[in-house]
Design a protein around this motif. Structure first.
Motif, PDB file in Angstrom:
ATOM      1  N   GLU A  39       0.846  -1.191   0.000  1.00 31.31           N
ATOM      2  CA  GLU A  39       0.000   0.000   0.000  1.00 31.31           C
ATOM      3  C   GLU A  39       0.881   1.240   0.000  1.00 31.31           C
ATOM      4  OE1 GLU A  39      -3.801   1.849   2.452  1.00 31.31           O
ATOM      5  OE2 GLU A  39      -2.793   0.081   3.221  1.00 31.31           O
ATOM      6  N   PHE A  40       0.893   1.953  -1.145  1.00 32.05           N
ATOM      7  CA  PHE A  40       1.694   3.162  -1.301  1.00 32.05           C
ATOM      8  C   PHE A  40       0.838   4.211  -1.999  1.00 32.05           C
ATOM      9  CE2 PHE A  40       4.546  -0.405  -1.028  1.00 32.05           C
ATOM     10  CZ  PHE A  40       5.511   0.041  -0.129  1.00 32.05           C
ATOM     11  N   MET A  41       0.446   5.255  -1.254  1.00 37.27           N
ATOM     12  CA  MET A  41      -0.453   6.286  -1.784  1.00 37.27           C
ATOM     13  C   MET A  41      -0.058   7.639  -1.228  1.00 37.27           C
ATOM     14  SD  MET A  41      -4.139   4.500  -1.244  1.00 37.27           S
ATOM     15  CE  MET A  41      -4.365   2.764  -1.576  1.00 37.27           C
ATOM     16  N   VAL A  42      -0.332   8.659  -2.013  1.00 36.06           N
ATOM     17  CA  VAL A  42      -0.149  10.030  -1.556  1.00 36.06           C
ATOM     18  C   VAL A  42      -1.363  10.836  -2.015  1.00 36.06           C
ATOM     19  CG1 VAL A  42       1.188  10.719  -3.586  1.00 36.06           C
ATOM     20  CG2 VAL A  42       1.438  11.994  -1.465  1.00 36.06           C
ATOM     21  N   ILE A  43      -1.829  11.707  -1.139  1.00 35.14           N
ATOM     22  CA  ILE A  43      -2.942  12.598  -1.468  1.00 35.14           C
ATOM     23  C   ILE A  43      -2.406  14.021  -1.506  1.00 35.14           C
ATOM     24  CG2 ILE A  43      -5.119  13.592  -0.657  1.00 35.14           C
ATOM     25  CD1 ILE A  43      -5.824  10.914   0.569  1.00 35.14           C
ATOM     26  N   THR A  44      -2.774  14.746  -2.561  1.00 30.86           N
ATOM     27  CA  THR A  44      -2.479  16.173  -2.615  1.00 30.86           C
ATOM     28  C   THR A  44      -3.795  16.915  -2.717  1.00 30.86           C
ATOM     29  OG1 THR A  44      -2.199  16.123  -5.017  1.00 30.86           O
ATOM     30  CG2 THR A  44      -0.215  15.876  -3.690  1.00 30.86           C
ATOM     31  N   GLU A  45      -3.871  18.020  -1.983  1.00 28.16           N
ATOM     32  CA  GLU A  45      -5.068  18.849  -1.994  1.00 28.16           C
ATOM     33  C   GLU A  45      -4.728  20.191  -2.637  1.00 28.16           C
ATOM     34  OE1 GLU A  45      -7.719  18.294   1.619  1.00 28.16           O
ATOM     35  OE2 GLU A  45      -5.703  17.906   2.426  1.00 28.16           O
ATOM     36  N   HIS A  46      -5.675  20.710  -3.396  1.00 25.03           N
ATOM     37  CA  HIS A  46      -5.426  21.911  -4.189  1.00 25.03           C
ATOM     38  C   HIS A  46      -6.540  22.932  -4.006  1.00 25.03           C
ATOM     39  CE1 HIS A  46      -2.364  19.555  -6.336  1.00 25.03           C
ATOM     40  NE2 HIS A  46      -3.229  18.567  -6.211  1.00 25.03           N
ATOM     41  N   ASP A  47      -6.161  24.210  -3.984  1.00 26.21           N
ATOM     42  CA  ASP A  47      -7.195  25.239  -3.974  1.00 26.21           C
ATOM     43  C   ASP A  47      -7.780  25.357  -5.377  1.00 26.21           C
ATOM     44  OD1 ASP A  47      -5.453  26.849  -5.495  1.00 26.21           O
ATOM     45  OD2 ASP A  47      -4.682  27.863  -3.715  1.00 26.21           O
ATOM     46  N   ALA A  48      -8.847  26.102  -5.507  1.00 25.81           N
ATOM     47  CA  ALA A  48      -9.578  26.184  -6.780  1.00 25.81           C
ATOM     48  C   ALA A  48      -8.695  26.661  -7.932  1.00 25.81           C
ATOM     49  CB  ALA A  48     -10.792  27.101  -6.629  1.00 25.81           C
ATOM     50  N   ALA A  49      -7.798  27.591  -7.675  1.00 25.23           N
ATOM     51  CA  ALA A  49      -6.947  28.133  -8.737  1.00 25.23           C
ATOM     52  C   ALA A  49      -5.965  27.102  -9.280  1.00 25.23           C
ATOM     53  CB  ALA A  49      -6.185  29.354  -8.216  1.00 25.23           C
ATOM     54  N   ASN A  50      -5.685  26.064  -8.501  1.00 26.00           N
ATOM     55  CA  ASN A  50      -4.703  25.050  -8.888  1.00 26.00           C
ATOM     56  C   ASN A  50      -5.328  23.686  -9.150  1.00 26.00           C
ATOM     57  OD1 ASN A  50      -2.350  26.723  -8.683  1.00 26.00           O
ATOM     58  ND2 ASN A  50      -2.660  26.676  -6.466  1.00 26.00           N
ATOM     59  N   PHE A  51      -6.617  23.681  -9.435  1.00 25.51           N
ATOM     60  CA  PHE A  51      -7.329  22.429  -9.695  1.00 25.51           C
ATOM     61  C   PHE A  51      -8.248  22.663 -10.892  1.00 25.51           C
ATOM     62  CE2 PHE A  51     -10.464  19.061  -8.899  1.00 25.51           C
ATOM     63  CZ  PHE A  51      -9.640  18.007  -8.569  1.00 25.51           C
ATOM     64  N   ARG A  52      -7.754  22.344 -12.069  1.00 30.65           N
ATOM     65  CA  ARG A  52      -8.509  22.612 -13.297  1.00 30.65           C
ATOM     66  C   ARG A  52      -8.937  21.313 -13.962  1.00 30.65           C
ATOM     67  NH1 ARG A  52      -6.281  27.561 -16.682  1.00 30.65           N
ATOM     68  NH2 ARG A  52      -7.794  26.585 -18.050  1.00 30.65           N
ATOM     69  N   TYR A  53     -10.129  21.363 -14.527  1.00 31.52           N
ATOM     70  CA  TYR A  53     -10.675  20.207 -15.228  1.00 31.52           C
ATOM     71  C   TYR A  53     -11.796  20.684 -16.134  1.00 31.52           C
ATOM     72  CZ  TYR A  53     -14.447  20.729 -11.877  1.00 31.52           C
ATOM     73  OH  TYR A  53     -15.479  21.235 -11.139  1.00 31.52           O
ATOM     74  N   THR A  56     -17.270  18.999 -18.717  1.00 28.72           N
ATOM     75  CA  THR A  56     -18.151  18.294 -19.652  1.00 28.72           C
ATOM     76  C   THR A  56     -17.431  17.401 -20.657  1.00 28.72           C
ATOM     77  OG1 THR A  56     -18.102  20.180 -21.169  1.00 28.72           O
ATOM     78  CG2 THR A  56     -19.909  20.112 -19.558  1.00 28.72           C
ATOM     79  N   TYR A  57     -16.126  17.255 -20.584  1.00 29.80           N
ATOM     80  CA  TYR A  57     -15.385  16.484 -21.588  1.00 29.80           C
ATOM     81  C   TYR A  57     -15.940  15.070 -21.709  1.00 29.80           C
ATOM     82  CZ  TYR A  57     -11.517  14.383 -24.148  1.00 29.80           C
ATOM     83  OH  TYR A  57     -10.766  13.720 -25.093  1.00 29.80           O
ATOM     84  N   LEU A  58     -16.150  14.615 -22.932  1.00 24.53           N
ATOM     85  CA  LEU A  58     -16.711  13.303 -23.280  1.00 24.53           C
ATOM     86  C   LEU A  58     -18.107  13.070 -22.702  1.00 24.53           C
ATOM     87  CD1 LEU A  58     -13.577  10.960 -23.083  1.00 24.53           C
ATOM     88  CD2 LEU A  58     -14.665  11.925 -25.116  1.00 24.53           C
ATOM     89  N   GLY A  59     -18.829  14.172 -22.446  1.00 23.95           N
ATOM     90  CA  GLY A  59     -20.204  14.063 -21.972  1.00 23.95           C
ATOM     91  C   GLY A  59     -20.340  13.672 -20.510  1.00 23.95           C
ATOM     92  N   VAL A  60     -19.269  13.805 -19.741  1.00 22.40           N
ATOM     93  CA  VAL A  60     -19.310  13.482 -18.310  1.00 22.40           C
ATOM     94  C   VAL A  60     -19.468  14.787 -17.530  1.00 22.40           C
ATOM     95  CG1 VAL A  60     -18.075  12.433 -16.380  1.00 22.40           C
ATOM     96  CG2 VAL A  60     -17.846  11.464 -18.673  1.00 22.40           C
ATOM     97  N   ALA A  61     -20.493  14.885 -16.698  1.00 23.38           N
ATOM     98  CA  ALA A  61     -20.793  16.098 -15.929  1.00 23.38           C
ATOM     99  C   ALA A  61     -20.040  16.085 -14.601  1.00 23.38           C
ATOM    100  CB  ALA A  61     -22.290  16.209 -15.704  1.00 23.38           C
ATOM    101  N   ARG A  62     -18.827  16.637 -14.611  1.00 20.06           N
ATOM    102  CA  ARG A  62     -17.986  16.662 -13.419  1.00 20.06           C
ATOM    103  C   ARG A  62     -18.297  17.866 -12.535  1.00 20.06           C
ATOM    104  NH1 ARG A  62     -15.367  15.658 -17.847  1.00 20.06           N
ATOM    105  NH2 ARG A  62     -14.607  13.539 -18.129  1.00 20.06           N
ATOM    106  N   SER A  63     -17.970  17.718 -11.237  1.00 18.66           N
ATOM    107  CA  SER A  63     -18.176  18.803 -10.271  1.00 18.66           C
ATOM    108  C   SER A  63     -16.853  19.098  -9.566  1.00 18.66           C
ATOM    109  CB  SER A  63     -19.239  18.396  -9.249  1.00 18.66           C
ATOM    110  OG  SER A  63     -18.709  17.472  -8.311  1.00 18.66           O
ATOM    111  N   ASP A  64     -16.887  20.050  -8.655  1.00  9.53           N
ATOM    112  CA  ASP A  64     -15.695  20.382  -7.874  1.00  9.53           C
ATOM    113  C   ASP A  64     -15.292  19.258  -6.918  1.00  9.53           C
ATOM    114  OD1 ASP A  64     -15.313  22.812  -9.102  1.00  9.53           O
ATOM    115  OD2 ASP A  64     -16.292  23.977  -7.520  1.00  9.53           O
TER     116      ASP A  64
END
Length: 126
Positions: A39-53, A56-64
């Motif tokens: 088990e090897f994992m790392v989590i990074t958290e980002h503010d809104a300015a540094n988290f872009r996506y 609607t790409y490929l018809g998928v309705a993503r949220s924050d």
């Protein structure tokens, strides 16, 4: 020996982040035959300015609440195992911590076994 990098918007509680890791590890064990204690994992958290996506790409309705999951693993799994992993991750994260299927973004990076060193400057799989 998968290595996971999980990226998400800042502000989720510790229990949410723990559920992400626990369920990702469970999905890997169930579908990729990952051994116990691997088990090897790392989590990074980002503010809104540094988290872009794209919302609607490929018809998928993503949220924050989008979660980026990058998995680096040996190039030894079948297409069926990969599809099973994606489905199981999405199912488990939906159950706990409650991530919508649209907000699960998975990228699998496959490497040759000799591209790992687990310590001591050795290539343990080579």
């Amino acid at each position: 020996m998968p290595l996971l990098h999980i990226a998400l918007r800042a502000g989720k509680p510790e229990a949410y982040r723990k559920a992400l890791c626990d369920n990702l590890y469970r999905a890997l064990r169930e579908t990729f035959n990952v051994p116990e204690d691997d088990e090897f994992m790392v989590i990074t958290e980002h503010d809104a300015a540094n988290f872009r996506y794209s919302p609607t790409y490929l018809g998928v309705a993503r949220s924050d609440d989008l979660v980026f999951i990058q998995i680096t693993a040996n190039n030894t799994r079948t297409l069926e195992q990969k599809k099973a992993l994606y489905q199981r991750i999405t199912q488990l994260l939906g159950e706990n911590p409650g991530v919508r299927p649209e907000d699960v973004f998975i990228s699998l990076v496959e490497v040759a076994k000799e591209n790992w060193s687990f310590g001591h400057g050795l290539a343990q799989y080579a």
